[in-house]
Design a protein around this motif. Structure first.
Motif, PDB file in Angstrom:
ATOM      1  N   VAL A   8       0.837  -1.203   0.000  1.00 15.34           N
ATOM      2  CA  VAL A   8       0.000   0.000   0.000  1.00 15.34           C
ATOM      3  C   VAL A   8       0.873   1.255   0.000  1.00 15.34           C
ATOM      4  N   ALA A   9       2.063   1.173   0.581  1.00 13.28           N
ATOM      5  CA  ALA A   9       2.968   2.332   0.648  1.00 13.28           C
ATOM      6  C   ALA A   9       3.669   2.615  -0.676  1.00 13.28           C
ATOM      7  N   LEU A  10       3.662   1.689  -1.608  1.00 14.81           N
ATOM      8  CA  LEU A  10       4.368   1.893  -2.882  1.00 14.81           C
ATOM      9  C   LEU A  10       3.895   3.136  -3.648  1.00 14.81           C
ATOM     10  N   PRO A  11       2.592   3.384  -3.786  1.00 14.69           N
ATOM     11  CA  PRO A  11       2.177   4.607  -4.484  1.00 14.69           C
ATOM     12  C   PRO A  11       2.625   5.882  -3.761  1.00 14.69           C
ATOM     13  N   VAL A  12       2.664   5.840  -2.434  1.00 16.83           N
ATOM     14  CA  VAL A  12       3.121   7.001  -1.666  1.00 16.83           C
ATOM     15  C   VAL A  12       4.598   7.245  -1.933  1.00 16.83           C
ATOM     16  N   ARG A  13       5.383   6.181  -1.922  1.00 19.44           N
ATOM     17  CA  ARG A  13       6.818   6.314  -2.188  1.00 19.44           C
ATOM     18  C   ARG A  13       7.059   6.788  -3.638  1.00 19.44           C
ATOM     19  N   ALA A  14       6.259   6.301  -4.572  1.00 18.71           N
ATOM     20  CA  ALA A  14       6.383   6.743  -5.961  1.00 18.71           C
ATOM     21  C   ALA A  14       6.042   8.225  -6.080  1.00 18.71           C
ATOM     22  N   TYR A  15       4.984   8.661  -5.398  1.00 17.02           N
ATOM     23  CA  TYR A  15       4.626  10.077  -5.397  1.00 17.02           C
ATOM     24  C   TYR A  15       5.776  10.922  -4.864  1.00 17.02           C
ATOM     25  N   ARG A  16       6.354  10.499  -3.741  1.00 18.35           N
ATOM     26  CA  ARG A  16       7.455  11.264  -3.142  1.00 18.35           C
ATOM     27  C   ARG A  16       8.656  11.342  -4.066  1.00 18.35           C
ATOM     28  N   LEU A  17       8.899  10.286  -4.820  1.00 23.34           N
ATOM     29  CA  LEU A  17      10.052  10.242  -5.713  1.00 23.34           C
ATOM     30  C   LEU A  17       9.814  11.012  -7.015  1.00 23.34           C
ATOM     31  N   LEU A  18       8.632  10.836  -7.602  1.00 20.85           N
ATOM     32  CA  LEU A  18       8.369  11.368  -8.936  1.00 20.85           C
ATOM     33  C   LEU A  18       7.670  12.726  -8.969  1.00 20.85           C
ATOM     34  N   PHE A  19       6.645  12.923  -8.152  1.00 25.01           N
ATOM     35  CA  PHE A  19       5.813  14.110  -8.263  1.00 25.01           C
ATOM     36  C   PHE A  19       6.081  15.179  -7.209  1.00 25.01           C
TER      37      PHE A  19
END
Length: 77
Positions: A8-19
């Motif tokens: 579940v944390a993967l989209p949050v980590r992706a947001y922090r990295l990319l957006f």
């Protein structure tokens, strides 16, 4: 953190990295919503952590609050 909470944390980590670098730093709350989400998932697991995160994001609007808003401890649920 449970294995499901990691997923579940993967989209949050992706947001922090990319957006997040492009969005800016105009957060209304401390900690930021993404930091809140990761901490909530770590403390409370996938389901309750996701619920707390959705509630927090729901409070982030022009008429909502601001300031320090920590993740509640497990014993105060």
């Amino acid at each position: 953190m449970s294995p499901l909470a990691h997923i579940v944390a993967l989209p949050v980590r992706a947001y922090r990295l990319l957006f997040s670098p492009w969005v800016g730093h105009g957060c209304r709350f401390q900690p930021t919503c993404s930091a809140y989400a990761l901490e909530a998932l770590e403390k409370h697991g996938a389901f309750k952590g996701a619920y707390l995160t959705i509630k927090r994001i729901g409070r982030c609007h022009p008429l909502g609050g601001d300031g320090y808003d920590p993740v509640p401890d497990k014993d105060t649920d």
